[in-house]
Design a protein around this motif. Structure first.
Motif, PDB file in Angstrom:
ATOM      1  N   LEU B 340       0.845  -1.204   0.000  1.00 56.51           N
ATOM      2  CA  LEU B 340       0.000   0.000   0.000  1.00 56.51           C
ATOM      3  C   LEU B 340       0.878   1.250   0.000  1.00 56.51           C
ATOM      4  CD1 LEU B 340      -2.806  -0.949   2.588  1.00 56.51           C
ATOM      5  CD2 LEU B 340      -2.965  -0.948   0.087  1.00 56.51           C
ATOM      6  N   GLN B 341       1.916   1.230   0.834  1.00 58.00           N
ATOM      7  CA  GLN B 341       2.811   2.386   0.914  1.00 58.00           C
ATOM      8  C   GLN B 341       3.538   2.608  -0.416  1.00 58.00           C
ATOM      9  OE1 GLN B 341       2.986   4.594   3.148  1.00 58.00           O
ATOM     10  NE2 GLN B 341       2.488   3.751   5.168  1.00 58.00           N
ATOM     11  N   MET B 342       3.970   1.530  -1.038  1.00 60.18           N
ATOM     12  CA  MET B 342       4.741   1.662  -2.276  1.00 60.18           C
ATOM     13  C   MET B 342       3.878   2.196  -3.407  1.00 60.18           C
ATOM     14  SD  MET B 342       7.152  -1.749  -2.101  1.00 60.18           S
ATOM     15  CE  MET B 342       8.527  -1.127  -3.055  1.00 60.18           C
ATOM     16  N   ARG B 343       2.579   1.920  -3.326  1.00 63.65           N
ATOM     17  CA  ARG B 343       1.678   2.376  -4.383  1.00 63.65           C
ATOM     18  C   ARG B 343       0.948   3.666  -4.003  1.00 63.65           C
ATOM     19  NH1 ARG B 343      -1.794  -2.689  -6.340  1.00 63.65           N
ATOM     20  NH2 ARG B 343      -2.714  -1.070  -7.626  1.00 63.65           N
ATOM     21  N   GLY B 344       1.318   4.255  -2.872  1.00 58.87           N
ATOM     22  CA  GLY B 344       0.716   5.532  -2.477  1.00 58.87           C
ATOM     23  C   GLY B 344      -0.734   5.432  -2.086  1.00 58.87           C
ATOM     24  N   ARG B 345      -1.119   4.248  -1.544  1.00 59.71           N
ATOM     25  CA  ARG B 345      -2.531   4.043  -1.209  1.00 59.71           C
ATOM     26  C   ARG B 345      -2.762   3.883   0.284  1.00 59.71           C
ATOM     27  NH1 ARG B 345      -4.959  -0.756  -4.220  1.00 59.71           N
ATOM     28  NH2 ARG B 345      -3.214  -1.811  -3.217  1.00 59.71           N
ATOM     29  N   ALA B 346      -1.829   4.380   1.111  1.00 59.83           N
ATOM     30  CA  ALA B 346      -1.929   4.138   2.555  1.00 59.83           C
ATOM     31  C   ALA B 346      -2.696   5.233   3.296  1.00 59.83           C
ATOM     32  CB  ALA B 346      -0.536   3.956   3.149  1.00 59.83           C
ATOM     33  N   GLY B 347      -3.337   6.137   2.544  1.00 59.96           N
ATOM     34  CA  GLY B 347      -4.197   7.138   3.181  1.00 59.96           C
ATOM     35  C   GLY B 347      -3.450   8.002   4.174  1.00 59.96           C
ATOM     36  N   GLU B 348      -4.034   8.148   5.362  1.00 60.84           N
ATOM     37  CA  GLU B 348      -3.390   9.029   6.347  1.00 60.84           C
ATOM     38  C   GLU B 348      -2.076   8.447   6.868  1.00 60.84           C
ATOM     39  OE1 GLU B 348      -4.783   9.265  10.458  1.00 60.84           O
ATOM     40  OE2 GLU B 348      -6.496   8.019   9.927  1.00 60.84           O
ATOM     41  N   ARG B 349      -1.818   7.172   6.575  1.00 60.75           N
ATOM     42  CA  ARG B 349      -0.553   6.576   7.006  1.00 60.75           C
ATOM     43  C   ARG B 349       0.547   6.731   5.942  1.00 60.75           C
ATOM     44  NH1 ARG B 349      -4.045   2.652   7.173  1.00 60.75           N
ATOM     45  NH2 ARG B 349      -2.844   1.302   5.783  1.00 60.75           N
ATOM     46  N   GLN B 350       0.182   7.322   4.806  1.00 58.01           N
ATOM     47  CA  GLN B 350       1.122   7.359   3.686  1.00 58.01           C
ATOM     48  C   GLN B 350       2.445   8.040   4.046  1.00 58.01           C
ATOM     49  OE1 GLN B 350       0.626   5.852   0.627  1.00 58.01           O
ATOM     50  NE2 GLN B 350       2.804   6.309   0.417  1.00 58.01           N
ATOM     51  N   VAL B 351       3.538   7.391   3.691  1.00 54.99           N
ATOM     52  CA  VAL B 351       4.858   7.977   3.915  1.00 54.99           C
ATOM     53  C   VAL B 351       5.295   8.698   2.638  1.00 54.99           C
ATOM     54  CG1 VAL B 351       5.431   6.150   5.545  1.00 54.99           C
ATOM     55  CG2 VAL B 351       6.163   5.936   3.149  1.00 54.99           C
ATOM     56  N   ARG B 352       6.332   9.517   2.758  1.00 56.23           N
ATOM     57  CA  ARG B 352       6.789  10.329   1.615  1.00 56.23           C
ATOM     58  C   ARG B 352       7.273   9.461   0.464  1.00 56.23           C
ATOM     59  NH1 ARG B 352       9.112  13.430   5.571  1.00 56.23           N
ATOM     60  NH2 ARG B 352      11.087  12.326   5.332  1.00 56.23           N
ATOM     61  N   ASP B 353       8.122   8.492   0.780  1.00 60.69           N
ATOM     62  CA  ASP B 353       8.788   7.726  -0.278  1.00 60.69           C
ATOM     63  C   ASP B 353       8.974   6.289   0.194  1.00 60.69           C
ATOM     64  OD1 ASP B 353      10.440   6.649  -2.201  1.00 60.69           O
ATOM     65  OD2 ASP B 353      12.217   7.802  -1.610  1.00 60.69           O
ATOM     66  N   ALA B 354       8.310   5.365  -0.486  1.00 60.12           N
ATOM     67  CA  ALA B 354       8.504   3.948  -0.152  1.00 60.12           C
ATOM     68  C   ALA B 354       8.950   3.208  -1.405  1.00 60.12           C
ATOM     69  CB  ALA B 354       7.220   3.355   0.410  1.00 60.12           C
ATOM     70  N   SER B 355       9.793   3.843  -2.187  1.00 62.45           N
ATOM     71  CA  SER B 355      10.156   3.287  -3.495  1.00 62.45           C
ATOM     72  C   SER B 355      10.936   1.979  -3.391  1.00 62.45           C
ATOM     73  CB  SER B 355      10.972   4.306  -4.293  1.00 62.45           C
ATOM     74  OG  SER B 355      12.054   4.787  -3.511  1.00 62.45           O
ATOM     75  N   ILE B 356      11.733   1.851  -2.317  1.00 62.91           N
ATOM     76  CA  ILE B 356      12.432   0.585  -2.090  1.00 62.91           C
ATOM     77  C   ILE B 356      12.198   0.165  -0.647  1.00 62.91           C
ATOM     78  CG2 ILE B 356      14.696  -0.544  -1.911  1.00 62.91           C
ATOM     79  CD1 ILE B 356      15.585   1.009  -4.314  1.00 62.91           C
ATOM     80  N   ALA B 357      11.735  -1.071  -0.475  1.00 64.50           N
ATOM     81  CA  ALA B 357      11.400  -1.542   0.872  1.00 64.50           C
ATOM     82  C   ALA B 357      12.192  -2.794   1.214  1.00 64.50           C
ATOM     83  CB  ALA B 357       9.901  -1.838   0.966  1.00 64.50           C
ATOM     84  N   LEU B 358      12.522  -2.901   2.483  1.00 63.93           N
ATOM     85  CA  LEU B 358      13.168  -4.110   3.009  1.00 63.93           C
ATOM     86  C   LEU B 358      12.187  -4.778   3.963  1.00 63.93           C
ATOM     87  CD1 LEU B 358      15.475  -6.075   3.743  1.00 63.93           C
ATOM     88  CD2 LEU B 358      16.300  -4.375   5.384  1.00 63.93           C
ATOM     89  N   LEU B 359      11.931  -6.073   3.725  1.00 62.37           N
ATOM     90  CA  LEU B 359      11.067  -6.844   4.618  1.00 62.37           C
ATOM     91  C   LEU B 359      11.887  -7.970   5.230  1.00 62.37           C
ATOM     92  CD1 LEU B 359       9.352  -6.133   1.775  1.00 62.37           C
ATOM     93  CD2 LEU B 359       7.498  -6.939   3.227  1.00 62.37           C
ATOM     94  N   HIS B 360      11.596  -8.258   6.498  1.00 61.28           N
ATOM     95  CA  HIS B 360      12.322  -9.362   7.130  1.00 61.28           C
ATOM     96  C   HIS B 360      11.396 -10.145   8.059  1.00 61.28           C
ATOM     97  CE1 HIS B 360      15.981 -11.513   8.341  1.00 61.28           C
ATOM     98  NE2 HIS B 360      15.346 -11.657   9.496  1.00 61.28           N
TER      99      HIS B 360
END
Lengths: 118, 378
Positions: B340-360
């Motif tokens: 959601l963050q990477m696609r800019g769909r996180a609404g009021e939780r949206q962060v500025r830039d989530a172009s690259i994410a690390l998941l663990h």
């Protein structure tokens, strides 16, 4: 493998295995050495002496039987013989304490119980 | 190459009367709609497990229930690392051309489907049946042991760990699907009931009902494109008694391999999604991954580094600690939120830039690790 003659089988003893090939010590019993794969592992009786590596005082248990014992201290002890084991211990044990094993009843079974060495 | 083309997530908490299959179906339906795909497009299914309704063939049970006849299907079991392990497998199967659209799905009525004691006891069975389980440890105790050692070696205090619970709760406040949405303070965490010291109730994730799903495809199905850039695993032990030293744990190995697989470094990462079954888990993993120096993760929380508007937004849905933990779906929610963050769909939780994410993800007692980099292509 046959029933172990240690606390897991109801005997007041802590056993471990020493590898005749590579010298590794292991606590979980198996028919070979997990370090080198050799099958000439020899069962030995531990002195019961060790150093506390980690502790966690359990205050919320998940079964009726174990609830009767709370709080009880789960500890990881580095045995003098070079293996690590989980056991119970005095509630105020701290990491680095030199300890020696005794045995106690817990939830209908015998478990190793470490006390500070004096 | 593979793309995450759709995601689906239910609220976590109580879903009275819903079975594991119901929760899986709800999440899968949402993911299909999000990917603009129909049931018939799905030719592969990977699913997790349900401790409430164990089955030796859960993937085909689900496929029949949901009405799909896939060309490839099976369950995967790596504890808390299952969600990301399935993502890695889906990526590789899609990349190899075995599957076109893989549905990755999990869901469990872990809260209402069984007693809390039953849940805690079922999970404690990850311990050694002969040498650990008879001692009456719980999952919090396994992690309590690790916490005591970590605090000892790196000078971390209980108040430091509490910061992570507070941060996850603050993030959950902005997500309507989160299980816990009452603000908490460090003092609240410190005053919460002892569970397995040094861990207290608010250091521990809850037990939840919920479902999560996503679809991994060989080509994008819509304009938004999020692709798997690289991933890797590491498995050093199963039981905490057999765990290596703190500086030899699997997270460091997995991230090094994932960096090599992706050609990316930590400095490229803009958003982090890290497994947080307990506050200690999150603190350790952040430091193992290189998202904070040793013993410094809590200071970074205090400075706002991991906040929504910080340099490295972390688990903006509230993580396992506050969004909730329904088993395999628990950590899959981290990926859904990342998407959601990477696609800019996180609404009021949206962060500025989530172009690259690390998941663990972490399974067992820091036993199994999966690191994964996602990249927004456009």
């Amino acid at each position: 493998m046959s029933e172990s003659a240690d606390w897991t089988g109801g005997t007041e003893a802590i056993l471990y295995q020493a590898c005749e090939s590579c010298g590794a010590a292991q606590y979980f019993r198996r028919a070979f050495c997990a370090s080198c794969g050799a099958s000439d592992v020899v069962e030995k009786r531990a002195s019961g002496e060790g150093i506390v590596y980690a502790t966690s005082l359990v205050c919320r248990a998940a079964t009726e039987e174990t609830r009767a014992h709370v709080p009880y201290n789960i500890v990881l002890v580095d045995a003098a013989e070079g293996f690590r084991m989980m056991a119970h211990g005095e509630n105020d044990l701290a990491i680095g304490d030199a300890v020696v094993a005794g045995f106690e009843r817990f939830a209908g079974r015998m478990v190793p119980y470490f006390m500070r060495r004096r | 190459m593979s793309f995450i083309t759709g995601v689906g997530l239910t609220s976590y908490g109580r879903h009275e009367g819903a079975s594991s299959l119901d929760l899986m179906s709800r999440a899968a339906t949402l993911a299909l709609a999000d990917a603009q795909l129909a049931r018939g497009d799905i030719d592969g299914i990977l699913c997790g497990y349900s401790t409430v309704s164990p089955h030796i063939m859960l993937a085909t049970v689900f496929a029949e229930h949901f009405g799909i006849r896939p060309a490839y299907a099976h369950a995967v079991q790596v504890g808390g690392a299952t969600g990301l392990a399935m993502t890695m497998l889906a990526h590789q199967l899609v990349d190899a051309g075995v599957v076109r659209h893989m549905l990755v799905v999990s869901g469990e009525n872990r809260l209402t489907g069984q007693s809390r004691d039953a849940s805690i006891q079922a999970l404690a069975q990850v311990g050694h049946p002969t040498y650990e389980v008879p001692l009456g440890p719980t999952i919090p105790a396994y992690y309590g042991l690790v916490a005591s050692r970590y605090m000892h070696e790196y000078g971390v205090r209980q108040e430091d760990l509490a910061e992570f619970a507070v941060l996850m709760r603050r993030h959950a406040l902005a997500h309507p699907g989160a299980q816990f949405r009452d603000p908490i303070t460090v003092a609240d965490v410190m005053a919460s009931k002892p569970v397995a010291l040094p861990l207290k109730l608010l250091d521990c994730c809850p037990v939840s009902d919920g479902g999560a799903a996503f679809i991994v495809s060989g080509e994008p199905t819509s304009e938004a494109q999020v692709r798997v850039r690289g991933c890797a695993q590491a498995h050093t032990h199963q039981h905490v008694t057999a765990a290596p030293a703190l500086n030899e744990l699997g997270a460091e190995i997995a991230i090094a391999r994932a960096k090599a697989a992706s050609g990316l470094g930590i400095s490229d990462v803009r958003y982090a999604a890290v497994y947080d079954s307990f506050t200690i888990t999150l603190a350790m993993l952040l430091e193992d991954l290189g998202l904070a120096g040793r013993g410094e993760a809590a200071a970074r929380v205090r400075s706002g580094y991991f906040s929504r508007d910080g340099a490295m937004p972390l688990n903006t849905h509230g993580g396992l600690l506050s969004y909730g933990h329904c088993g395999v779906g628990g950590a899959m929610a981290h990926l859904v939120e990342t998407h959601l963050q990477m696609r800019g769909r996180a609404g009021e939780r949206q962060v500025r830039d989530a172009s690259i994410a690390l998941l663990h993800g972490d399974g067992g007692v820091l036993s199994s690790h999966v690191s994964l980099f996602l990249e927004r292509v456009r």
